[in-house]
Design a protein around this motif. Structure first.
Motif, PDB file in Angstrom:
ATOM      1  N   GLY A 197       0.778  -1.228   0.000  1.00 39.77           N
ATOM      2  CA  GLY A 197       0.000   0.000   0.000  1.00 39.77           C
ATOM      3  C   GLY A 197       0.811   1.280   0.000  1.00 39.77           C
ATOM      4  O   GLY A 197       0.260   2.377  -0.020  1.00 39.77           O
ATOM      5  N   GLU A 198       2.134   1.168  -0.010  1.00 40.36           N
ATOM      6  CA  GLU A 198       3.015   2.325   0.065  1.00 40.36           C
ATOM      7  C   GLU A 198       3.341   2.856  -1.330  1.00 40.36           C
ATOM      8  O   GLU A 198       3.420   2.096  -2.296  1.00 40.36           O
ATOM      9  N   ILE A 199       3.552   4.172  -1.422  1.00 44.65           N
ATOM     10  CA  ILE A 199       4.072   4.781  -2.639  1.00 44.65           C
ATOM     11  C   ILE A 199       5.519   5.173  -2.385  1.00 44.65           C
ATOM     12  O   ILE A 199       5.804   6.029  -1.548  1.00 44.65           O
ATOM     13  N   LEU A 200       6.437   4.518  -3.098  1.00 44.45           N
ATOM     14  CA  LEU A 200       7.852   4.861  -3.021  1.00 44.45           C
ATOM     15  C   LEU A 200       8.213   5.690  -4.244  1.00 44.45           C
ATOM     16  O   LEU A 200       7.994   5.248  -5.382  1.00 44.45           O
ATOM     17  N   ALA A 201       8.754   6.887  -4.038  1.00 47.85           N
ATOM     18  CA  ALA A 201       9.246   7.706  -5.134  1.00 47.85           C
ATOM     19  C   ALA A 201      10.750   7.507  -5.259  1.00 47.85           C
ATOM     20  O   ALA A 201      11.491   7.735  -4.308  1.00 47.85           O
ATOM     21  N   LEU A 202      11.181   7.052  -6.424  1.00 48.24           N
ATOM     22  CA  LEU A 202      12.604   6.913  -6.721  1.00 48.24           C
ATOM     23  C   LEU A 202      13.030   8.181  -7.448  1.00 48.24           C
ATOM     24  O   LEU A 202      12.634   8.427  -8.592  1.00 48.24           O
ATOM     25  N   LEU A 203      13.840   8.984  -6.779  1.00 48.60           N
ATOM     26  CA  LEU A 203      14.239  10.292  -7.298  1.00 48.60           C
ATOM     27  C   LEU A 203      15.701  10.245  -7.714  1.00 48.60           C
ATOM     28  O   LEU A 203      16.559   9.812  -6.946  1.00 48.60           O
ATOM     29  N   GLY A 204      15.980  10.697  -8.917  1.00 49.91           N
ATOM     30  CA  GLY A 204      17.366  10.690  -9.361  1.00 49.91           C
ATOM     31  C   GLY A 204      17.564  11.585 -10.568  1.00 49.91           C
ATOM     32  O   GLY A 204      16.610  11.887 -11.292  1.00 49.91           O
ATOM     33  N   PRO A 205      18.797  12.023 -10.801  1.00 49.08           N
ATOM     34  CA  PRO A 205      19.086  12.862 -11.973  1.00 49.08           C
ATOM     35  C   PRO A 205      18.923  12.070 -13.265  1.00 49.08           C
ATOM     36  O   PRO A 205      18.906  10.832 -13.261  1.00 49.08           O
ATOM     37  N   SER A 206      18.797  12.773 -14.382  1.00 55.17           N
ATOM     38  CA  SER A 206      18.691  12.112 -15.677  1.00 55.17           C
ATOM     39  C   SER A 206      19.915  11.230 -15.913  1.00 55.17           C
ATOM     40  O   SER A 206      21.039  11.608 -15.596  1.00 55.17           O
ATOM     41  N   GLY A 207      19.649  10.024 -16.434  1.00 57.72           N
ATOM     42  CA  GLY A 207      20.745   9.109 -16.735  1.00 57.72           C
ATOM     43  C   GLY A 207      21.259   8.316 -15.556  1.00 57.72           C
ATOM     44  O   GLY A 207      22.288   7.651 -15.660  1.00 57.72           O
ATOM     45  N   SER A 208      20.524   8.352 -14.437  1.00 57.86           N
ATOM     46  CA  SER A 208      21.006   7.655 -13.241  1.00 57.86           C
ATOM     47  C   SER A 208      20.575   6.189 -13.181  1.00 57.86           C
ATOM     48  O   SER A 208      20.901   5.485 -12.230  1.00 57.86           O
ATOM     49  N   GLY A 209      19.824   5.727 -14.183  1.00 56.05           N
ATOM     50  CA  GLY A 209      19.457   4.313 -14.212  1.00 56.05           C
ATOM     51  C   GLY A 209      18.086   4.010 -13.644  1.00 56.05           C
ATOM     52  O   GLY A 209      17.784   2.850 -13.343  1.00 56.05           O
ATOM     53  N   LYS A 210      17.234   5.038 -13.517  1.00 60.08           N
ATOM     54  CA  LYS A 210      15.899   4.822 -12.934  1.00 60.08           C
ATOM     55  C   LYS A 210      15.059   3.873 -13.800  1.00 60.08           C
ATOM     56  O   LYS A 210      14.441   2.932 -13.296  1.00 60.08           O
ATOM     57  N   SER A 211      15.051   4.117 -15.096  1.00 56.52           N
ATOM     58  CA  SER A 211      14.263   3.258 -15.990  1.00 56.52           C
ATOM     59  C   SER A 211      14.866   1.856 -16.086  1.00 56.52           C
ATOM     60  O   SER A 211      14.137   0.864 -16.201  1.00 56.52           O
ATOM     61  N   THR A 212      16.188   1.765 -16.023  1.00 57.21           N
ATOM     62  CA  THR A 212      16.845   0.451 -16.006  1.00 57.21           C
ATOM     63  C   THR A 212      16.375  -0.357 -14.809  1.00 57.21           C
ATOM     64  O   THR A 212      16.090  -1.558 -14.915  1.00 57.21           O
ATOM     65  N   LEU A 213      16.258   0.305 -13.669  1.00 62.15           N
ATOM     66  CA  LEU A 213      15.799  -0.362 -12.454  1.00 62.15           C
ATOM     67  C   LEU A 213      14.376  -0.893 -12.627  1.00 62.15           C
ATOM     68  O   LEU A 213      14.077  -2.039 -12.244  1.00 62.15           O
ATOM     69  N   LEU A 214      13.490  -0.097 -13.228  1.00 59.86           N
ATOM     70  CA  LEU A 214      12.121  -0.562 -13.470  1.00 59.86           C
ATOM     71  C   LEU A 214      12.115  -1.752 -14.428  1.00 59.86           C
ATOM     72  O   LEU A 214      11.347  -2.703 -14.242  1.00 59.86           O
ATOM     73  N   ASN A 215      12.966  -1.709 -15.447  1.00 56.13           N
ATOM     74  CA  ASN A 215      13.020  -2.828 -16.391  1.00 56.13           C
ATOM     75  C   ASN A 215      13.503  -4.114 -15.733  1.00 56.13           C
ATOM     76  O   ASN A 215      13.105  -5.211 -16.132  1.00 56.13           O
TER      77      ASN A 215
END
Length: 255
Positions: free
Chosen positions: A34-52
């Motif tokens: 039930g929690e919302i975790l916001a992953l905050l990071g600069p562009s190119g930090s691998g955020k989308s890679t982590l989701l994939n």
């Protein structure tokens, strides 16, 4: 509460003609039910890679990922098919999976009615505003009844005013549907106003630099709009801005 997502000692390397590129380094975090975790990071930090990696589109170089339940993925763009009606866009995933049962149709109808889209069910995407299209995209994601939502900067294509209003709508829907959510963003205000918890990713190779439980003093339900009025909002903003460290030391010295 039970943990729905557990990421332990996660590493991700890519191999190119120029050699090995480390994108993620020793990433650790959990997301409670039930929690919302916001992953905050600069562009190119691998955020989308982590989701994939979480969706198993990519296999990590090392580390463990435990997902308890079905994942629904909401992308940056709504990816609505212009030649299909709103209803047909929402049902497309279930049609492909051959799971468009009467029960599933009733669930979709209830979502459309609950979130003010029922009267638009026979319209086409071009007839809807950007904000309404994003609500349709979320309902399409919810139609498969996921336990966990992954939101990959879902408001980045919207103008600022629409972005705030739509994030308000989407947050209310997520909370009412009681979905565990990971939101990827590089917008500090969005992370504070939507997240129950914010984890800050460093520059590449990315690791979790810091994690904050967002506790705001409010006289009403927390939404992206109401959160911005909280006295603690600016304090969190300043902390997260410092942690992001968007300007490196060399740039500061040269300036």
């Amino acid at each position: 509460m039970a943990s729905m997502v557990e990421v332990k000692d996660l590493n991700m390397n890519f191999y190119t003609m120029d050699g090995e590129l480390q994108v993620l380094k020793d990433v650790n975090f959990t997301v409670e039910e039930g929690e919302i975790l916001a992953l905050l990071g600069p562009s190119g930090s691998g955020k989308s890679t982590l989701l994939n990696i979480l969706t198993k589109l990519l296999k990590p170089t090392s580390g463990d990922v435990e997902i308890k339940g079905k994942i629904g993925y909401m992308f940056q763009r709504d990816h609505l098919l212009e030649w299909r009606t709103i209803m047909d866009n929402i049902t497309i995933a279930l049609e492909i999976q051959k799971k468009l049962t009467d029960e599933a149709k009733e669930k979709i109808e209830s979502l459309l009615k609950a979130y003010d889209l029922w009267d638009f069910r026979n319209r086409y995407p071009r007839e809807l505003s950007g904000g309404m299209r994003q609500r349709v995209a979320l309902i399409r994601t919810l139609s498969i009844n996921p336990d966990i939502l992954l939101l990959d900067e879902p408001f980045s294509a919207l103008d600022y005013q629409t972005r705030i209003l739509v994030s308000d709508d989407i947050t209310k829907i997520i909370k009412r549907e009681r979905k565990t959510t990971i939101l990827v963003t590089h917008d500090i205000s969005e992370a504070i106003s939507m997240g129950d918890k914010v984890a800050v990713l460093s520059k590449r190779p990315a690791k979790i630099k810091s994690t904050y439980d967002i506790e705001l003093t409010l006289n009403e339900e927390k939404t992206p709009l109401s959160a911005r009025k909280a006295p603690e909002f600016k304090d969190y903003f300043d902390l997260l801005w410092k942690d992001l460290d968007v300007y490196n030391k060399e740039e500061k010295n040269e300036g």
